[in-house]
Design a protein around this motif. Structure first.
Motif, PDB file in Angstrom:
ATOM      1  N   PRO A 126       0.822  -1.221   0.000  1.00 51.09           N
ATOM      2  CA  PRO A 126       0.000   0.000   0.000  1.00 51.09           C
ATOM      3  C   PRO A 126       0.853   1.267   0.000  1.00 51.09           C
ATOM      4  N   ASP A 127       0.299   2.287  -0.582  1.00 55.09           N
ATOM      5  CA  ASP A 127       0.952   3.599  -0.664  1.00 55.09           C
ATOM      6  C   ASP A 127       1.083   4.191   0.744  1.00 55.09           C
ATOM      7  N   PRO A 128       2.299   4.563   1.195  1.00 61.00           N
ATOM      8  CA  PRO A 128       2.455   5.118   2.552  1.00 61.00           C
ATOM      9  C   PRO A 128       1.768   6.467   2.741  1.00 61.00           C
ATOM     10  N   ALA A 129       1.335   7.095   1.635  1.00 62.89           N
ATOM     11  CA  ALA A 129       0.645   8.388   1.765  1.00 62.89           C
ATOM     12  C   ALA A 129      -0.855   8.230   1.975  1.00 62.89           C
ATOM     13  N   GLN A 130      -1.369   7.002   1.852  1.00 64.63           N
ATOM     14  CA  GLN A 130      -2.814   6.826   1.960  1.00 64.63           C
ATOM     15  C   GLN A 130      -3.273   6.915   3.414  1.00 64.63           C
ATOM     16  N   LEU A 131      -4.575   7.081   3.577  1.00 67.29           N
ATOM     17  CA  LEU A 131      -5.150   7.233   4.909  1.00 67.29           C
ATOM     18  C   LEU A 131      -5.726   5.915   5.417  1.00 67.29           C
ATOM     19  N   TYR A 132      -5.750   5.802   6.733  1.00 65.08           N
ATOM     20  CA  TYR A 132      -6.293   4.638   7.423  1.00 65.08           C
ATOM     21  C   TYR A 132      -7.397   5.093   8.372  1.00 65.08           C
ATOM     22  N   ALA A 133      -8.390   4.223   8.562  1.00 70.20           N
ATOM     23  CA  ALA A 133      -9.457   4.515   9.533  1.00 70.20           C
ATOM     24  C   ALA A 133      -9.541   3.392  10.550  1.00 70.20           C
ATOM     25  N   ALA A 134      -9.869   3.767  11.776  1.00 72.95           N
ATOM     26  CA  ALA A 134     -10.097   2.784  12.842  1.00 72.95           C
ATOM     27  C   ALA A 134     -11.309   3.236  13.642  1.00 72.95           C
ATOM     28  N   LEU A 135     -12.281   2.349  13.804  1.00 72.22           N
ATOM     29  CA  LEU A 135     -13.492   2.669  14.549  1.00 72.22           C
ATOM     30  C   LEU A 135     -13.660   1.676  15.692  1.00 72.22           C
ATOM     31  N   ASP A 136     -13.945   2.206  16.870  1.00 68.18           N
ATOM     32  CA  ASP A 136     -14.160   1.409  18.078  1.00 68.18           C
ATOM     33  C   ASP A 136     -15.589   1.648  18.557  1.00 68.18           C
ATOM     34  N   LEU A 137     -16.424   0.621  18.426  1.00 65.36           N
ATOM     35  CA  LEU A 137     -17.799   0.715  18.909  1.00 65.36           C
ATOM     36  C   LEU A 137     -17.893  -0.056  20.221  1.00 65.36           C
ATOM     37  N   GLY A 138     -17.962   0.684  21.319  1.00 71.04           N
ATOM     38  CA  GLY A 138     -18.006   0.068  22.637  1.00 71.04           C
ATOM     39  C   GLY A 138     -19.401   0.061  23.225  1.00 71.04           C
ATOM     40  N   THR A 139     -19.482  -0.246  24.501  1.00 70.24           N
ATOM     41  CA  THR A 139     -20.763  -0.314  25.188  1.00 70.24           C
ATOM     42  C   THR A 139     -21.400   1.070  25.316  1.00 70.24           C
TER      43      THR A 139
END
Length: 370
Positions: A24-37
């Motif tokens: 993957p291109d090191p300039a691309q963006l990443y997302a992380a979502l945490d759905l908790g209680t």
């Protein structure tokens, strides 16, 4: 912002897959979502050196687990609130043209009888690929997120992640790892608590536990106790009882070189109260060290205030006042068992761990792949 890639305008990005070819291109963006209680929280970030730079974020209290203790099911209202929040997340993901993402749900969805129905509802309404992760992975990702806060002097490390529905504790022995490599050895645990043979010095996970009590579930257990101080004491001792199977529970007091890292809204709120912040400031809280005595003083202040005082205290905040005492009860139990002058406050957690793990696996961090 990352350059747009070829593909249909209406195509929705897929969830993260194992790294392949091409890289993957090191300039691309990443997302992380945490759905908790309690909360739905997301970060969008770009790799930057050995860390990452946050481009956008989202956080909303959705109370997904409201009523779960009694019914065993996610309520229609809770699911509707959560889907609305995740629609905002989808718009942010599309706006930033994110291609690499991981969107996870934790304890509330692990326990709910209708979790599969809810996951399908999210997919249908938002197109987002939400997955339920198991307690070990949740604990592992919390540990990875805290790697930058690990002192090079630390030989025995306890990472505590107090969530809404569960609390994860991980005890790590770093004594065999050269001092300069200790934070990096923690980062390498993203591959598993018991990784395969490696040429690198390894952090040894002595034990870990996921206690099905977090700030919301512990509060629900004792909602019928009217006296504020009595309820707090009962919650603290009840939580400690649930640590009996954690092997370091009966260990002798840790020697010099012991560090606790606490990651949760409870720990950051206690830190903000200790500092007397009227307005929360992450730069002052993340990485702050507190002693057992300082933590105990803040908790005693909370008890002295009573429910009404806590509700109106700007340091606690309107969205946390009802949950702060159950979180403080957990924190007090930990300080009773392992008193320390080195509790490090981490304003980071599952989302950061998800980002580090994705970026490490893709080899886009300067020191990676770990």
């Amino acid at each position: 912002m990352a350059p747009r890639r070829p593909g249909g305008a209406g195509a929705f990005p897929r969830s993260v897959e194992p790294p392949g070819t091409p890289r993957p291109d090191p300039a691309q963006l990443y997302a992380a979502l945490d759905l908790g209680t309690n909360s739905c929280r997301m970060l969008i970030a770009q790799p930057k050196g050995s860390q990452f730079h946050v481009i956008d974020s989202f956080s909303k209290s959705v109370q997904l687990g409201h009523g779960l203790e009694a019914s065993g099911r996610l309520s229609r209202g809770s699911m509707a609130r959560t889907v609305q929040a995740m629609q905002i997340c989808r718009r942010k993901i599309e706006q930033h043209d994110v291609k690499r993402m991981r969107l996870v749900a934790t304890e509330a969805c692990r326990r709910a009888k209708n979790a599969a129905e809810f996951i399908s509802m999210v997919k249908k309404e938002t197109g987002l690929p939400l997955e339920i992760i198991q307690p070990e992975e949740e604990a592992r990702l919390a540990v990875v997120s805290c790697a930058p806060l690990v002192s090079t002097k630390t030989e025995q490390l306890l990472v505590v992640d107090i969530g809404g529905g569960s609390t994860e504790l991980v005890w790590i022995d770093l004594s065999a790892v050269p001092r300069h490599d200790r934070p990096r050895a923690i980062m390498r645990l993203h591959a598993g608590f018991h990784p395969a043979e490696s040429p690198f010095p390894a952090a040894k996970v002595v034990d870990w536990i996921s206690v099905p009590l977090g700030v919301a579930t512990l509060k629900d257990q004792f909602h019928d106790v009217e006296d504020d101080a009595a309820r707090f004491a009962l919650m603290s001792w009840f939580f400690e009882e649930n640590l009996a199977d954690f092997s370091p529970y009966n260990a002798s007091q840790p020697r010099e070189g012991f560090q606790i890292i606490g990651t949760s809204g409870t720990v950051t709120t206690v830190a903000a109260s200790h500092l007397g912040l009227k307005r929360y400031d992450r730069t002052k809280v993340d990485g702050l060290r507190m002693t057992s005595d300082q933590i105990d003083k803040v908790i005693r202040e909370y008890l002295h205030m009573g429910p009404e005082g806590r509700r109106n205290d700007p340091r606690i905040g309107r969205d946390r006042h009802s949950l702060i005492m159950s979180g403080a009860a957990i924190l007090q139990a930990l300080m009773r068992i392992w008193p320390t002058n080195r509790l490090s406050v981490a304003d980071r957690g599952l989302r950061e761990g998800l980002l580090y793990a994705q970026m490490s696996a893709d080899g886009v961090l300067e020191d990676g792949p770990f």
